[in-house]
Design an enzyme around this catalytic site. Structure first.
Site, PDB file in Angstrom:
ATOM      1  N   HIS A 163       0.892  -1.279   0.028  1.00 17.04           N
ATOM      2  CA  HIS A 163       0.172  -0.051  -0.017  1.00 17.04           C
ATOM      3  C   HIS A 163       0.923   1.237   0.004  1.00 17.04           C
ATOM      4  CE1 HIS A 163      -4.215  -1.525   0.632  1.00 17.04           C
ATOM      5  NE2 HIS A 163      -3.484  -2.706   1.280  1.00 17.04           N
ATOM      6  N   THR A 205      -8.608   6.398  -1.554  1.00 19.40           N
ATOM      7  CA  THR A 205     -10.188   5.999  -1.737  1.00 19.40           C
ATOM      8  C   THR A 205     -10.913   7.140  -1.458  1.00 19.40           C
ATOM      9  OG1 THR A 205      -9.922   5.147   0.489  1.00 19.40           O
ATOM     10  CG2 THR A 205      -9.650   3.510  -1.109  1.00 19.40           C
ATOM     11  N   LYS A 221      -7.809  13.736   4.855  1.00 20.75           N
ATOM     12  CA  LYS A 221      -7.004  12.302   4.967  1.00 20.75           C
ATOM     13  C   LYS A 221      -6.040  12.587   5.782  1.00 20.75           C
ATOM     14  CE  LYS A 221      -6.209  13.788   0.551  1.00 20.75           C
ATOM     15  NZ  LYS A 221      -6.570  12.483  -0.143  1.00 20.75           N
ATOM     16  N   ARG A 222      -5.313  11.478   6.099  1.00 22.57           N
ATOM     17  CA  ARG A 222      -4.311  11.710   7.281  1.00 22.57           C
ATOM     18  C   ARG A 222      -3.147  12.864   6.976  1.00 22.57           C
ATOM     19  NH1 ARG A 222       0.417   8.321   7.089  1.00 22.57           N
ATOM     20  NH2 ARG A 222      -0.626   7.519   5.185  1.00 22.57           N
ATOM     21  N   LYS A 271     -14.417   8.158  -3.451  1.00 20.68           N
ATOM     22  CA  LYS A 271     -15.728   8.525  -2.610  1.00 20.68           C
ATOM     23  C   LYS A 271     -16.451   9.865  -3.275  1.00 20.68           C
ATOM     24  CE  LYS A 271     -14.044   5.990   1.342  1.00 20.68           C
ATOM     25  NZ  LYS A 271     -13.155   5.986   2.318  1.00 20.68           N
ATOM     26  N   LYS A 320       1.112  14.063   1.376  1.00 24.29           N
ATOM     27  CA  LYS A 320      -0.259  14.530   0.925  1.00 24.29           C
ATOM     28  C   LYS A 320      -0.497  15.990   0.694  1.00 24.29           C
ATOM     29  CE  LYS A 320      -2.345  10.533   3.196  1.00 24.29           C
ATOM     30  NZ  LYS A 320      -2.847   9.480   2.101  1.00 24.29           N
TER      31      LYS A 320
END
Length: 885
Positions: free
Chosen positions: A427, A728, A618-619, A732, A624
């Site tokens: 992942h 993901t 998100k984390r 969504k 990111k």
């Protein structure tokens, strides 16, 4: 049956725990000609204790057990649902309706719904055992399930039955579902993906079981104090969970420490035995996983750690009370907290213990309770153990240990069985996320496993030398044991060697995994590598979270899309229907208003509903690039301060952040602090006239996601290209009608290809450009020097405006940006800001924007976890469906 005789307002006051009358309230039976068994049971209960024997209409006397079991397991009518609810309230919670608090009502409702799944659950297990069906055993350190009640009602088709039954008791289903505490058994995308996968496995009637850890506290509950993240325990189990079924009689003993010794077995063959120094009990707690529109109910089995000998009475009587329970404390620490902080040696040891604990218990559980005495050579035909990232990889040497030391197999046969039983999903692309465990720690905690790993590595390197003679550099690169900076086991390498298939989770990710991260292995075994792009369950993330859109879809294309998301393609012609676009916009606006109400109630955050909702959840991790989003916000503010634009010219925008930082991740926590300090200024800046707002609600979780995602207009997927495996959240958002602004990274690539460039806001470097810049030598300061907008935003942060005049408050963040910037925020800044300017222009054309949003929904049916699971079945698992009648 139990009936409420109080007015609705009084009932609501009582349920909310406010002052209420304690006067006696009547309970009466329904006025029916032939009351059913539940009514007769309650009539007896009100008359006082007596035998559970009833006189049925025929006049004969018989036990009511059959009727009770039938009604418990099949509450499919309003009357039987009410009866079972009242029974649960009285006999499980120990209260009457008149005295029940919200907690009692929720627990009774949850158990009533749970009882509707029990027959299917038992039948599913029996059917799979009888058929000796091949089982998918999904090993994951995280299962971020989200609230269970609404999903269980949906899967059992009981939502309206429950709503009507509760309304007749003057109770509100929505109030009780809102009361549920979400189990925090995951950190982010990994756990949400695992939850989606086990949902889809059940929906597709695939024999499957999820294995994980029943963390007592789960992921921490995030709070903010003066803008800084503070972690609080997540006490999700403080009132118990009505969804779990404990099976202490099926506990498994897990060993740690000690030493190994050699001996000769009865055949004269040399053998090894592990003599452990410590033992812990793994106690299973089962969660039922119902399949939508099927009777199949699969299992999620979570393990809780207990001491084998929890209490020493002699030590206690001597007065040393702490020592008397020390074993219990040490054992229970294993399942105490999700991802304990591992910057200390003790933290590292606890993490490894966690991983081995749940894997060892899970393998033992399958071998002893499912496979039982069957021929071990058939194991690869009976089960596939899917390793969800590197956390469960210790399962490879554990299965070898069982086959060698306990079942007496030879090495070659054991290795053949093991290799054909495991498969590995990677992942990540970040080297630091590929776990390694020091040889010293592994040898101390799992001495037999280290011996087996050494043997696996020895045999593997023999194959490498045979395939590439004379290439010792390659041998060192591919060794499962790294030598520097310390001797350690590379768990991703062990997983790759010990598995039949290795897959990435998006097309780009799988390519980079094979070409860069595990390139030597893909060169050796090209057939071993494949791709399975992630997906999300449309049951939770559309049907449940977005009822307005779901209803609109049902009217337009029928209801079949819930189990066949490819049917969303039928929606495409409606993008050109003006009346449908108006309905779609109305649904989006209603979702915004719903989210605004929730945030005001939950966090006291007041937001306008009439704005562009720009969402990044998100984390919190540097790759990111939440920092890039924040620089854009500061740039908008800086433009107004400098008079470059008028506030009235800004498109009203609400920027929503949601993120947790790992407790020991200093930079991530500093970025959270900076976001909150910028928000405090921007949200109160008179110059902006309220047209730019930042919301950062604490403790973002699945419950909040289910309300936020349907409200979003713009989805922020802005990681540096080549760093995000898949994502993901991007799926969504697109499925719920948000447009994406993003880089060509992870599953963004596939989203853009499917929705079309005109319906996606692409910016920034692609992965080859990132690599080329790294090769040339990246100098972030040069971007600061030549870009006035970037320089203005950074200087505004450095000026102390967001830190009460303290110019050094965010020096740690700014210095890193200017002189390191590992994830190239500054390099992509100009492209990002210019693309955001295009977003503002596009959003003002509401018809064109709505058309693009509809096309995003219509063209992203590919991203269902049902399709992901089918890909796993076709490419890796080969486990046929076994629907029960």
């Amino acid at each position: 049956m139990c009936f409420s005789t109080t007015p609705r307002a009084a009932a609501r006051s009582r349920r909310n725990g406010t002052a209420r009358s304690r006067g006696r309230r009547g309970v009466r039976t329904a006025a029916v000609a032939d009351p059913g068994p539940w009514q007769r049971v309650y009539a007896l209960q009100r008359e006082g204790p007596r035998s559970w024997q009833l006189e049925p209409p025929t006049g004969s006397v018989q036990p009511v057990t059959e009727n009770i079991e039938r009604f418990i397991s099949s509450p499919t009518t309003v009357e039987s649902f009410k009866s079972e609810f009242c029974r649960q309230l009285r006999y499980e919670q120990g209260v009457d309706l008149v005295d029940a608090r919200t907690e009692d009502l929720y627990q009774a409702l949850a158990r009533t719904v749970r009882s509707a799944m029990v027959d299917g659950w038992i039948a599913t297990q029996a059917s799979h055992r009888a058929a000796k069906a091949k089982t998918v055993a999904y090993l994951s350190a995280e299962f971020l399930m989200g609230p269970q009640l609404e999903n269980a009602l949906l899967s059992t088709a009981l939502t309206e039955v429950a709503r009507t039954a509760l309304a007749e008791l003057e109770l509100d289903l929505d109030e009780l579902t809102a009361y549920e505490t979400e189990p925090g058994l995951g950190n982010g995308g990994l756990g949400r993906l695992a939850a989606c996968f086990i949902d889809s496995l059940a929906a597709k009637s695939i024999p499957a079981i999820g294995y994980g850890i029943r963390y007592e506290y789960g992921i921490f509950r995030q709070t903010f104090v003066d803008g800084r993240q503070v972690e609080q325990p997540d006490r999700w189990l403080v009132k118990g969970s009505p969804w779990e079924l404990a099976q202490p009689e099926n506990s498994v003993t897990v060993n740690f420490g000690g030493h190994t010794e050699q001996y000769t077995d009865e055949t004269g063959a040399p053998r090894t035995r592990w003599v452990p120094a410590e033992q812990v009990l793994a106690v299973p707690y089962n969660y039922m996983v119902p399949g939508f529109e099927t009777r199949n109910v699969n299992t999620l089995r979570l393990w809780s750690a207990k001491a084998t000998d929890a209490f020493d009475l002699q030590i206690f009587n001597s007065g040393d009370y702490e020592s008397a329970v020390r074993r219990q404390t040490v054992a229970e620490n294993i399942s105490k907290v999700l991802y304990p902080e591992d910057s200390t040696p003790q933290g590292k040891e606890l993490r490894l213990k966690q991983q081995y604990f749940f894997v060892a218990a899970s393998l033992r559980d399958y071998l002893d309770t499912v496979l039982r005495d069957d021929d071990l050579s058939t194991l690869p035909e009976r089960v596939v153990f899917q390793l969800n990232d590197t956390h469960p990889v210790i399962g490879v040497p554990e299965l070898m240990r069982i086959l060698l030391d306990e079942r007496g197999l030879g090495w070659d046969e054991a290795w053949d069985i093991t290799r054909r039983t495991f498969n590995y999903t990677c992942h990540t692309l970040l080297p630091e996320a590929l776990e390694v465990w020091s040889v010293d720690l592994l040898g101390r905690l799992l001495p037999r496993h280290l011996e087996i790993i050494y043997r696996i590595n020895e045999d593997f390197l023999g194959l490498v030398r045979e395939t590439y003679p004379g290439d010792e550099l390659r041998v060192r690169r591919m060794s499962i044991i790294q030598e520097r900076p310390e001797r350690a086991v590379r768990m991703a390498f062990l997983a790759t060697v010990g598995s039949t298939k290795v897959n990435g989770v998006a097309a780009l990710h799988s390519q980079l995994l094979a070409d860069k991260v595990l390139d030597d292995f893909s060169a050796l075994w090209p057939e071993k590598f494949t791709n399975v792009t992630n997906g999300v369950t449309p049951r939770r993330f559309m049907r449940l979270s977005n009822p307005g859109l779901s209803g609109l879809l049902d009217e337009a294309i029928g209801t079949g899309w819930t189990n066949d998301l490819a049917q969303l393609a039928k929606l495409e012609p409606f993008a050109d229907d003006a009346s449908f676009r108006a309905e779609f916009r109305a649904v989006k606006q209603a979702n915004k208003e719903r989210f605004v109400r929730l945030l005001a109630q939950r966090d006291g955050i007041e937001l306008p509903a009439d704005a562009l909702y720009d969402v990044m959840v998100k984390r919190l991790h540097e790759y990111k690039r939440q920092m890039l989003k924040l620089l854009h916000v500061v740039t908008l503010y800086d433009r107004v301060l400098k008079g470059e634009v008028k506030a009235s010219d800004l498109q009203p925008r609400v920027v929503v952040f949601g993120a947790k930082a790992a407790p020991g991740y200093k930079m991530a926590k500093e970025i959270i602090h900076l976001i909150n300090r910028v928000a405090a200024v921007v949200n109160n800046a008179p110059e902006l006239e309220g047209r730019l707002r930042i919301a950062f609600p604490a403790n973002y979780n699945v419950t909040l996601a289910e309300r936020l995602i349907p409200a979003a207009d713009l989805s922020e997927q802005i990681s540096l290209a080549g760093k995000e495996a898949s994502g993901t959240g991007n799926m969504k958002f697109a499925l719920n009608g948000a447009l994406t602004i993003g880089t060509d990274d992870g599953a963004n690539v596939e989203i853009r290809q499917l929705v079309g460039d005109e319906n996606f806001f692409l910016f920034g470097m692609d992965e080859p450009a990132v690599q080329a810049l790294e090769d040339r030598g990246y100098n972030p300061t040069s971007y600061y020097e030549v870009d006035a907008g970037l320089r203005g935003a950074i200087d505004l942060i450095s000026s102390g405006l967001f830190s009460d005049g303290d110019r050094t408050a965010f020096e740690f963040v700014i210095s890193d940006l200017l002189y390191k910037d590992r994830f190239m925020v500054l390099a992509d800044y100009r492209s990002y800001v210019d693309t955001q300017d295009r977003v503002e222009v596009a959003y003002r054309d509401e018809d064109a924007w709505t058309r693009s949003a509809i096309l995003n929904v219509a063209r992203t049916g590919f991203f269902t976890s049902d399709r992901s699971i089918q890909d796993y079945l076709d490419r890796i698992w080969h486990a046929p469906a076994k629907p029960i009648a």
